[in-house]
Each structure stands twice: as C-alpha cells, then as structure tokens.
Design a protein around this motif. Sequence first.
Motif, PDB file in Angstrom:
ATOM      1  N   ARG A   3       0.852  -1.188   0.000  1.00 59.56           N
ATOM      2  CA  ARG A   3       0.000   0.000   0.000  1.00 59.56           C
ATOM      3  C   ARG A   3       0.887   1.238   0.000  1.00 59.56           C
ATOM      4  NH1 ARG A   3      -2.317  -2.780   4.352  1.00 59.56           N
ATOM      5  NH2 ARG A   3      -1.706  -1.127   5.808  1.00 59.56           N
ATOM      6  N   GLY A   4       0.538   2.209  -0.830  1.00 63.57           N
ATOM      7  CA  GLY A   4       1.278   3.462  -0.839  1.00 63.57           C
ATOM      8  C   GLY A   4       2.165   3.610  -2.054  1.00 63.57           C
ATOM      9  N   ALA A   5       3.358   4.179  -1.848  1.00 63.73           N
ATOM     10  CA  ALA A   5       4.278   4.499  -2.937  1.00 63.73           C
ATOM     11  C   ALA A   5       5.522   3.623  -2.852  1.00 63.73           C
ATOM     12  CB  ALA A   5       4.663   5.974  -2.892  1.00 63.73           C
ATOM     13  N   LEU A   6       5.904   3.071  -3.984  1.00 63.63           N
ATOM     14  CA  LEU A   6       7.108   2.255  -4.115  1.00 63.63           C
ATOM     15  C   LEU A   6       8.135   3.072  -4.877  1.00 63.63           C
ATOM     16  CD1 LEU A   6       8.591  -0.533  -3.991  1.00 63.63           C
ATOM     17  CD2 LEU A   6       7.396  -1.114  -6.104  1.00 63.63           C
ATOM     18  N   ALA A  11       4.120  14.688  -3.579  1.00 66.09           N
ATOM     19  CA  ALA A  11       4.064  15.909  -2.767  1.00 66.09           C
ATOM     20  C   ALA A  11       3.923  15.570  -1.290  1.00 66.09           C
ATOM     21  CB  ALA A  11       2.903  16.780  -3.224  1.00 66.09           C
ATOM     22  N   GLU A  12       3.118  14.558  -0.989  1.00 67.08           N
ATOM     23  CA  GLU A  12       2.925  14.146   0.403  1.00 67.08           C
ATOM     24  C   GLU A  12       4.234  13.650   1.006  1.00 67.08           C
ATOM     25  OE1 GLU A  12       0.441  10.675   2.779  1.00 67.08           O
ATOM     26  OE2 GLU A  12      -0.240  11.312   0.788  1.00 67.08           O
ATOM     27  N   LEU A  13       4.974  12.843   0.276  1.00 68.04           N
ATOM     28  CA  LEU A  13       6.244  12.327   0.786  1.00 68.04           C
ATOM     29  C   LEU A  13       7.234  13.448   1.054  1.00 68.04           C
ATOM     30  CD1 LEU A  13       6.735   9.243  -1.566  1.00 68.04           C
ATOM     31  CD2 LEU A  13       6.167   9.174   0.861  1.00 68.04           C
ATOM     32  N   VAL A  14       7.370  14.339   0.095  1.00 64.40           N
ATOM     33  CA  VAL A  14       8.378  15.394   0.189  1.00 64.40           C
ATOM     34  C   VAL A  14       8.027  16.415   1.277  1.00 64.40           C
ATOM     35  CG1 VAL A  14       9.394  17.353  -1.046  1.00 64.40           C
ATOM     36  CG2 VAL A  14       9.192  15.125  -2.173  1.00 64.40           C
ATOM     37  N   GLU A  15       6.766  16.737   1.401  1.00 68.73           N
ATOM     38  CA  GLU A  15       6.384  17.816   2.304  1.00 68.73           C
ATOM     39  C   GLU A  15       6.107  17.373   3.739  1.00 68.73           C
ATOM     40  OE1 GLU A  15       3.416  20.490   0.824  1.00 68.73           O
ATOM     41  OE2 GLU A  15       4.135  20.314  -1.249  1.00 68.73           O
ATOM     42  N   THR A  16       5.750  16.101   3.929  1.00 65.76           N
ATOM     43  CA  THR A  16       5.383  15.677   5.279  1.00 65.76           C
ATOM     44  C   THR A  16       6.446  14.837   5.954  1.00 65.76           C
ATOM     45  OG1 THR A  16       4.231  13.672   4.528  1.00 65.76           O
ATOM     46  CG2 THR A  16       2.943  15.711   4.651  1.00 65.76           C
ATOM     47  N   GLN A  19       3.655   4.406   2.999  1.00 61.93           N
ATOM     48  CA  GLN A  19       2.216   4.556   2.886  1.00 61.93           C
ATOM     49  C   GLN A  19       1.872   6.018   2.636  1.00 61.93           C
ATOM     50  OE1 GLN A  19      -0.027   2.624   5.958  1.00 61.93           O
ATOM     51  NE2 GLN A  19       1.128   0.709   5.801  1.00 61.93           N
ATOM     52  N   THR A  20       0.952   6.242   1.714  1.00 56.88           N
ATOM     53  CA  THR A  20       0.504   7.591   1.378  1.00 56.88           C
ATOM     54  C   THR A  20      -1.016   7.626   1.362  1.00 56.88           C
ATOM     55  OG1 THR A  20       0.623   7.102  -1.002  1.00 56.88           O
ATOM     56  CG2 THR A  20       2.556   8.145   0.006  1.00 56.88           C
ATOM     57  N   GLY A  24      10.474  28.815  -6.835  1.00 52.18           N
ATOM     58  CA  GLY A  24       9.055  28.640  -7.128  1.00 52.18           C
ATOM     59  C   GLY A  24       8.758  27.692  -8.265  1.00 52.18           C
ATOM     60  N   GLU A  25       9.760  26.999  -8.777  1.00 51.80           N
ATOM     61  CA  GLU A  25       9.537  26.118  -9.916  1.00 51.80           C
ATOM     62  C   GLU A  25       8.686  24.911  -9.517  1.00 51.80           C
ATOM     63  OE1 GLU A  25      10.475  26.968 -12.960  1.00 51.80           O
ATOM     64  OE2 GLU A  25      11.248  28.801 -12.025  1.00 51.80           O
ATOM     65  N   PRO A  26       7.871  24.412 -10.473  1.00 51.11           N
ATOM     66  CA  PRO A  26       6.984  23.283 -10.140  1.00 51.11           C
ATOM     67  C   PRO A  26       7.692  21.934 -10.019  1.00 51.11           C
ATOM     68  CG  PRO A  26       6.768  23.874 -12.460  1.00 51.11           C
ATOM     69  CD  PRO A  26       7.649  24.918 -11.835  1.00 51.11           C
ATOM     70  N   ASP A  27       9.001  21.904 -10.301  1.00 51.23           N
ATOM     71  CA  ASP A  27       9.727  20.632 -10.256  1.00 51.23           C
ATOM     72  C   ASP A  27      10.346  20.330  -8.892  1.00 51.23           C
ATOM     73  OD1 ASP A  27      11.785  22.482 -10.115  1.00 51.23           O
ATOM     74  OD2 ASP A  27      12.906  21.697 -11.824  1.00 51.23           O
ATOM     75  N   LEU A  28      10.021  21.129  -7.870  1.00 52.70           N
ATOM     76  CA  LEU A  28      10.730  21.002  -6.600  1.00 52.70           C
ATOM     77  C   LEU A  28      10.557  19.614  -5.979  1.00 52.70           C
ATOM     78  CD1 LEU A  28      12.496  22.214  -4.424  1.00 52.70           C
ATOM     79  CD2 LEU A  28      10.455  23.218  -3.376  1.00 52.70           C
ATOM     80  N   HIS A  29       9.342  19.076  -5.976  1.00 49.82           N
ATOM     81  CA  HIS A  29       9.135  17.749  -5.391  1.00 49.82           C
ATOM     82  C   HIS A  29      10.018  16.711  -6.076  1.00 49.82           C
ATOM     83  CE1 HIS A  29       4.937  19.396  -4.288  1.00 49.82           C
ATOM     84  NE2 HIS A  29       5.676  19.392  -3.194  1.00 49.82           N
ATOM     85  N   ALA A  30      10.025  16.725  -7.397  1.00 57.15           N
ATOM     86  CA  ALA A  30      10.813  15.744  -8.143  1.00 57.15           C
ATOM     87  C   ALA A  30      12.305  15.954  -7.913  1.00 57.15           C
ATOM     88  CB  ALA A  30      10.481  15.820  -9.631  1.00 57.15           C
ATOM     89  N   ARG A  31      12.753  17.202  -7.857  1.00 56.61           N
ATOM     90  CA  ARG A  31      14.179  17.474  -7.660  1.00 56.61           C
ATOM     91  C   ARG A  31      14.649  16.971  -6.297  1.00 56.61           C
ATOM     92  NH1 ARG A  31      16.184  22.185 -10.578  1.00 56.61           N
ATOM     93  NH2 ARG A  31      18.243  21.535  -9.831  1.00 56.61           N
ATOM     94  N   LEU A  32      13.817  17.140  -5.282  1.00 57.10           N
ATOM     95  CA  LEU A  32      14.222  16.704  -3.940  1.00 57.10           C
ATOM     96  C   LEU A  32      14.154  15.186  -3.800  1.00 57.10           C
ATOM     97  CD1 LEU A  32      12.704  19.519  -1.708  1.00 57.10           C
ATOM     98  CD2 LEU A  32      15.089  19.206  -2.406  1.00 57.10           C
ATOM     99  N   LEU A  33      13.199  14.545  -4.465  1.00 64.48           N
ATOM    100  CA  LEU A  33      13.201  13.081  -4.494  1.00 64.48           C
ATOM    101  C   LEU A  33      14.472  12.579  -5.170  1.00 64.48           C
ATOM    102  CD1 LEU A  33      11.961  10.263  -4.171  1.00 64.48           C
ATOM    103  CD2 LEU A  33      10.763  10.647  -6.352  1.00 64.48           C
ATOM    104  N   THR A  34      14.855  13.221  -6.250  1.00 63.95           N
ATOM    105  CA  THR A  34      16.092  12.845  -6.945  1.00 63.95           C
ATOM    106  C   THR A  34      17.297  12.996  -6.023  1.00 63.95           C
ATOM    107  OG1 THR A  34      15.197  13.439  -9.108  1.00 63.95           O
ATOM    108  CG2 THR A  34      17.593  13.429  -8.891  1.00 63.95           C
ATOM    109  N   ALA A  35      17.362  14.101  -5.282  1.00 63.72           N
ATOM    110  CA  ALA A  35      18.490  14.319  -4.369  1.00 63.72           C
ATOM    111  C   ALA A  35      18.568  13.221  -3.316  1.00 63.72           C
ATOM    112  CB  ALA A  35      18.358  15.686  -3.696  1.00 63.72           C
TER     113      ALA A  35
END
Length: 425
Positions: A56-59, A399-404, A388-389, A348-359
Amino acid sequence: MTVELHRAPVVLPVGAPPIADGAVAVRAGRILAVAGHDELARAFADETSLTRHEWRGALLPGLVNAHTHLQYTDMAAVGQAAHSGFETWMQAFMELYEGEHDWLDSAAAGALLSLRGGVSAVAEIVTDPDAGSAVHRAGLHGVVYWEVLGWTDAAWAAGDGRARVVEQLRALPSPPETGLSPHAIYSLDTGVLRELADLAAELGVRQHIHAAESAWEDAYVRTGTGDLADRWRRNGRGDFALLQHGGSGRSVISYLDDLGALSPATHLAHGIYVDAEDRRILRDRGVAVALCPRSNAVIGLDPPPVAAYLREGNPIAVGTDSLSSSPSLSLWEDVAELHRLARAQGYGEPDLHARLLTAATVGGARALGLDDAGVLAPGTRADLAVFQTASTDPAAALAELVETGPTVAAATIVAGRIRWQDADA
C-alpha cells in the motif's frame, strides 16, 4: 530463480515518469522490469516460481543517506538539545564522546533506524573500525569512510602518517566499500589534506569532507581568526599552516580546490557558506554536496542555500548527519526541511518535489559512486522502499512524501531482500 513482483498503487522510478498501479520485477537482487502491474503480470505469467508482494502506498528507490555517523547513535542527548553555535555544540559533543561507548552496538542501532526509515545505502563516517562493520551486518549498501583528523604537517611527516592511514583504512571490514574522510579543513594541516587527496586517488577510493559548514570555519580559512582559530591556539594547535600565515584569503571551497581535494570521486557535507563562485567550482569539479538542514539548525548554524544549488544545477544529496546533531535519522524529515527552505528562499519552480526526491535517491547514490542504485530501472540494484501515502495519485503522493517527511517505511528492500517491514504494512 524466483521472480519477485512488487506491486503498489504508485511507483516512482526516479528518472522516468511515475506509474499508477505499477510494479517492479526483481530476480537475484536486480531489477528485471518496471511497468504497469497488468503488463508485468502478463509478462511473467509463465514463470514457474513467482512471488507476489502487494504494498500500500508508494514504491520508490531506497533512500540514500549521503552523510551520517551511525557510530554516534548513542549520543542522541546532544542532538535533542538546542545549541547556539558550533562552539557550544562541540563542547556538549566532546563531554559525551569522552565517556564509555560500545561503538559497534551504537552503529548497529543506527543501521536499524536507517532501514526503518527506508534507507538502503549510507555514507557512514567512522573513527572506530568495529563500528564500520555495522553497515554490512545490517545489509545496507554504501561506503564506510575512515575519518582522519588532528594531523599537523610536522606530525604527519615524523609519524609516517600516510602509512598509518593506509593501515587504518585496510583495517575496516569489507564489504562494503571503504573510503577516506579528511574531517575538515580546520582539523588537518594543509599538506596533510593534499596528501590525503593524493592517497585517495592512488588507492582508488572515494573521499568525503565536511566543508563550508560554519562561519567559524570560514573565518579560520580566510584570515586565521575567530573563535575556532582562538580555540586551536589555546589547545596547542597554533602550528597549523593557516594559523601561522593568517589564513589563505580564500573561501573554504576555493582553498580545497587549490589543494587538489575536489574531484568527481569526492563529495562534501553541508556546503552552507558558499557563494556563486564556490558553487561554480563544485559544478566544474563534479562534486556533490550532501545537505543536512536539520543538523545545521540543531547546532545553531545558517541553513544551506538549497534554492541556489537547484537553480544553478549543482548536484546535491541529502544527509541526516548523526543523532549527536540531529533529532532523528529520518531522511524524509530533512527532505521536508529542504522543501520548506527552498520555497522560503524563493524557489518557485513546479519541479521542486521531483528534484528533492532525486536528491534523496539517485543524487546520494551518485555522490557515493553507486552507479547502479538510486533509480528503479532494469539492471539496477533491487533497492526499494515503500511508504504509505493517503493518495494514490502519483503527483499527490510525491508531494505528500516530500512535504510531510514520513519517518517509518512500510518496507525497505535491499538487493531484493526485505530488510525491514512494518507490522502494519
């Protein structure tokens, strides 16, 4: 051999588009395929030995902690306190450090916490050889770095420092990979730092350095002044070259570059006190920086310039540092803090979630020289993490993973083997 099929409502491969109702096929510790679940179920329908896992959730790829000292896990009392700066933090650290410790047990506890948090690989820095075995015993990937500090140029030459460091490095348990960690520009003399860079290149091992972490360090390197310089002189370390010559007139990054310490086989921790020229040098040399924002806050330091790193295209990774300077070993909590800082610094770019997951994944893997980790792709290591998300929409789940900053993984899988599983997953 058995094919393991891991299915989840959201699969975040990193470097490829997210997949709703996706799956990852694994055999012998390697990823065979990543696609929608129905597609892979058909592709492996004729497998005589197929094991299915429904999550359940994100892999996603296992997280990579690109800067930590698991050895200091039993020193959490220091990291739970607030400090007004490096001087007060160091005093608290040394008071506890000088007591009795079982460094292997301490590192083993940290390794378990890492797996619990979805981490599959670490850049672990040790000063005790036994502690270095904890990473491999736990089943984690990564690099164990032998930390070198305290050498003056004169002592290095008189005490055959090079041979001693080689001996210490070879005493580390292997696997995993081993590397050298010249502690910092203020704890090693100029010639020793140069020698260690040459030695790492000669031995073909990676190098990891604490750099540009505090204003204390910056003043020491530029002018040979400030609290750190005064402390060293009081403690009989006034023969360090930078103190004898009134500093270098250069930034920490520029000075390390002059010493030949910056290369694609080196990554740095912290990188707070850097300007645009410093960041350009790091990009040109192919040097990644492991950002550790919660550790910086505990010590009482400024935050890293994450927005500038992102805008300018610097390779970044994420580290927790140790429990002696951080409230937890949850990498996601540092990611969440980096997200907050980036927005506050105007990114303010919309790619922030993806960039931080990449990091937090492939960024850390590349910093450690793990070219076959950090992504979900055929042929790479089967290092996976499940969280789990609340949402099954890929963008919302990311977004949930990165922000919470979830602190506990549903499961952590390293080289195809489940090393951690939450009882409720």
